[in-house]
Motif scaffolding. Sequence first.
Motif, PDB file in Angstrom:
ATOM      1  N   LEU A 131      -2.389  -1.461  -8.583  1.00 17.85           N
ATOM      2  CA  LEU A 131      -2.671  -2.102  -7.298  1.00 17.85           C
ATOM      3  C   LEU A 131      -2.353  -1.220  -6.090  1.00 17.85           C
ATOM      4  O   LEU A 131      -3.175  -1.105  -5.175  1.00 17.85           O
ATOM      5  CB  LEU A 131      -1.919  -3.432  -7.209  1.00 17.85           C
ATOM      6  CG  LEU A 131      -2.461  -4.458  -6.213  1.00 17.85           C
ATOM      7  CD1 LEU A 131      -3.905  -4.805  -6.536  1.00 17.85           C
ATOM      8  CD2 LEU A 131      -1.594  -5.720  -6.245  1.00 17.85           C
ATOM      9  N   PRO A 132      -1.179  -0.562  -6.017  1.00 19.03           N
ATOM     10  CA  PRO A 132      -0.899   0.285  -4.845  1.00 19.03           C
ATOM     11  C   PRO A 132      -1.892   1.435  -4.685  1.00 19.03           C
ATOM     12  O   PRO A 132      -2.277   1.782  -3.563  1.00 19.03           O
ATOM     13  CB  PRO A 132       0.519   0.811  -5.123  1.00 19.03           C
ATOM     14  CG  PRO A 132       1.112  -0.166  -6.069  1.00 19.03           C
ATOM     15  CD  PRO A 132      -0.020  -0.631  -6.928  1.00 19.03           C
ATOM     16  N   LEU A 133      -2.312   2.036  -5.796  1.00 14.08           N
ATOM     17  CA  LEU A 133      -3.275   3.133  -5.733  1.00 14.08           C
ATOM     18  C   LEU A 133      -4.627   2.643  -5.248  1.00 14.08           C
ATOM     19  O   LEU A 133      -5.282   3.288  -4.418  1.00 14.08           O
ATOM     20  CB  LEU A 133      -3.410   3.785  -7.112  1.00 14.08           C
ATOM     21  CG  LEU A 133      -2.120   4.359  -7.705  1.00 14.08           C
ATOM     22  CD1 LEU A 133      -2.363   4.844  -9.128  1.00 14.08           C
ATOM     23  CD2 LEU A 133      -1.607   5.506  -6.842  1.00 14.08           C
ATOM     24  N   ALA A 134      -5.064   1.490  -5.750  1.00 16.57           N
ATOM     25  CA  ALA A 134      -6.339   0.918  -5.310  1.00 16.57           C
ATOM     26  C   ALA A 134      -6.287   0.536  -3.837  1.00 16.57           C
ATOM     27  O   ALA A 134      -7.252   0.747  -3.090  1.00 16.57           O
ATOM     28  CB  ALA A 134      -6.682  -0.301  -6.167  1.00 16.57           C
ATOM     29  N   PHE A 135      -5.147   0.003  -3.400  1.00 15.58           N
ATOM     30  CA  PHE A 135      -4.999  -0.373  -1.991  1.00 15.58           C
ATOM     31  C   PHE A 135      -5.098   0.856  -1.088  1.00 15.58           C
ATOM     32  O   PHE A 135      -5.700   0.806  -0.014  1.00 15.58           O
ATOM     33  CB  PHE A 135      -3.653  -1.069  -1.784  1.00 15.58           C
ATOM     34  CG  PHE A 135      -3.419  -1.529  -0.375  1.00 15.58           C
ATOM     35  CD1 PHE A 135      -4.050  -2.658   0.121  1.00 15.58           C
ATOM     36  CD2 PHE A 135      -2.567  -0.824   0.479  1.00 15.58           C
ATOM     37  CE1 PHE A 135      -3.844  -3.085   1.430  1.00 15.58           C
ATOM     38  CE2 PHE A 135      -2.358  -1.227   1.776  1.00 15.58           C
ATOM     39  CZ  PHE A 135      -2.994  -2.372   2.254  1.00 15.58           C
ATOM     40  N   GLY A 136      -4.526   1.977  -1.526  1.00 18.29           N
ATOM     41  CA  GLY A 136      -4.623   3.211  -0.753  1.00 18.29           C
ATOM     42  C   GLY A 136      -6.068   3.665  -0.589  1.00 18.29           C
ATOM     43  O   GLY A 136      -6.472   4.116   0.491  1.00 18.29           O
ATOM     44  N   LEU A 137      -6.871   3.534  -1.637  1.00 10.71           N
ATOM     45  CA  LEU A 137      -8.285   3.908  -1.553  1.00 10.71           C
ATOM     46  C   LEU A 137      -9.054   2.963  -0.641  1.00 10.71           C
ATOM     47  O   LEU A 137      -9.986   3.380   0.066  1.00 10.71           O
ATOM     48  CB  LEU A 137      -8.904   3.915  -2.949  1.00 10.71           C
ATOM     49  CG  LEU A 137      -8.465   5.047  -3.868  1.00 10.71           C
ATOM     50  CD1 LEU A 137      -9.117   4.907  -5.240  1.00 10.71           C
ATOM     51  CD2 LEU A 137      -8.819   6.403  -3.262  1.00 10.71           C
ATOM     52  N   ILE A 138      -8.677   1.692  -0.619  1.00 11.49           N
ATOM     53  CA  ILE A 138      -9.335   0.730   0.282  1.00 11.49           C
ATOM     54  C   ILE A 138      -9.052   1.085   1.738  1.00 11.49           C
ATOM     55  O   ILE A 138      -9.950   1.058   2.596  1.00 11.49           O
ATOM     56  CB  ILE A 138      -8.861  -0.700  -0.038  1.00 11.49           C
ATOM     57  CG1 ILE A 138      -9.337  -1.107  -1.437  1.00 11.49           C
ATOM     58  CG2 ILE A 138      -9.371  -1.687   1.007  1.00 11.49           C
ATOM     59  CD1 ILE A 138      -8.721  -2.394  -1.935  1.00 11.49           C
ATOM     60  N   VAL A 139      -7.793   1.426   2.028  1.00  8.38           N
ATOM     61  CA  VAL A 139      -7.431   1.842   3.391  1.00  8.38           C
ATOM     62  C   VAL A 139      -8.210   3.092   3.787  1.00  8.38           C
ATOM     63  O   VAL A 139      -8.733   3.198   4.916  1.00  8.38           O
ATOM     64  CB  VAL A 139      -5.915   2.091   3.487  1.00  8.38           C
ATOM     65  CG1 VAL A 139      -5.549   2.717   4.836  1.00  8.38           C
ATOM     66  CG2 VAL A 139      -5.147   0.785   3.284  1.00  8.38           C
ATOM     67  N   LEU A 140      -8.323   4.048   2.868  1.00  8.70           N
ATOM     68  CA  LEU A 140      -9.090   5.261   3.134  1.00  8.70           C
ATOM     69  C   LEU A 140     -10.557   4.933   3.395  1.00  8.70           C
ATOM     70  O   LEU A 140     -11.187   5.525   4.291  1.00  8.70           O
ATOM     71  CB  LEU A 140      -8.963   6.218   1.944  1.00  8.70           C
ATOM     72  CG  LEU A 140      -9.761   7.529   2.034  1.00  8.70           C
ATOM     73  CD1 LEU A 140      -9.275   8.366   3.217  1.00  8.70           C
ATOM     74  CD2 LEU A 140      -9.653   8.312   0.731  1.00  8.70           C
ATOM     75  N   PHE A 141     -11.098   3.992   2.651  1.00  9.10           N
ATOM     76  CA  PHE A 141     -12.496   3.585   2.833  1.00  9.10           C
ATOM     77  C   PHE A 141     -12.724   3.048   4.243  1.00  9.10           C
ATOM     78  O   PHE A 141     -13.687   3.423   4.924  1.00  9.10           O
ATOM     79  CB  PHE A 141     -12.866   2.524   1.794  1.00  9.10           C
ATOM     80  CG  PHE A 141     -14.248   1.952   1.969  1.00  9.10           C
ATOM     81  CD1 PHE A 141     -15.340   2.575   1.391  1.00  9.10           C
ATOM     82  CD2 PHE A 141     -14.451   0.796   2.704  1.00  9.10           C
ATOM     83  CE1 PHE A 141     -16.614   2.055   1.538  1.00  9.10           C
ATOM     84  CE2 PHE A 141     -15.718   0.265   2.862  1.00  9.10           C
ATOM     85  CZ  PHE A 141     -16.807   0.902   2.282  1.00  9.10           C
TER      86      PHE A 141
END
Length: 277
Positions: A131-141
């Motif tokens: 979850l934390p890794l996916a959240f980081g990619l969402i913020v980057l998006f």
Amino acid sequence: MTEEGKGQKAKSRSGLKRLVQIAQTMTSVYYAYMVEYRAELLLWVLSGSLPIILMGIWVEAAQTGNFGLTPVDFARYFLAAFIVRQFTVVWVIWEFEREIIEGKLSFRLLQPLDPAWHYFFSHFAERFARLPLAFGLIVLFFWLYPQSFWVPSLSGFLLFLLTAVFAFALRFLMQYTLSMFAFWTERASALEQFWFLFYLFLSGMVAPLEVYPPQMRAIVLWTPFPYLIHFPASLLVGLPVNLGQGLLVMLGWSGIFFALYRWLWHKGLKQYSGMGA
């Protein structure tokens, strides 16, 4: 209430408490195991970014064609599809196949717990680890494409969470049912690779169902595939869906795959010889 009734009630409470303790223990154990492989987890998260890659193609196409969705709609949809993929990715067939070949399933059969729960909770715990890794990619998006930012409605978000859980359970049941064929063949994963072709094109991963011909879309909506990605993703971004039909179809297919899995499980155990043990 009679003494017998009180005893039954106390017994049911004790059984429920034991189930909760087992679930908590298995989740914490498998979570600790998963976070030991953070680098590998990052690769798994990135491997699920196909919707983000396809987003660029459809956003560009929407600027010159008429697909019923705007470029921003496509961007939001494929981001939602990426999020759903993080909730619903399943690999149980490869794990089950390996344990059959190596004979490790024999040790699980000695335990007073259906082996399915080990596989289920390992997948469940892995959701929290990634979850934390996916959240980081969402913020980057959103940083790279800020015009696509939106805040889902509370009802839409809650329905998304509910359907994402159902989608994970259905996806797990589908793949675990196919993994039962490992009792008869050493390459049960080949069935999943063939099944994945239908999943790829009918789930909404490659394209939202809104761009499909109406007749084809009407047929596909009675299969389990759209409810693995398209259905929860559409609820998150606010695209119109038939909520009642969707939930009924998901429950119906879950029941079918569960019954098929139990039948194959009992048949397969008679074939199992514990090779490699």
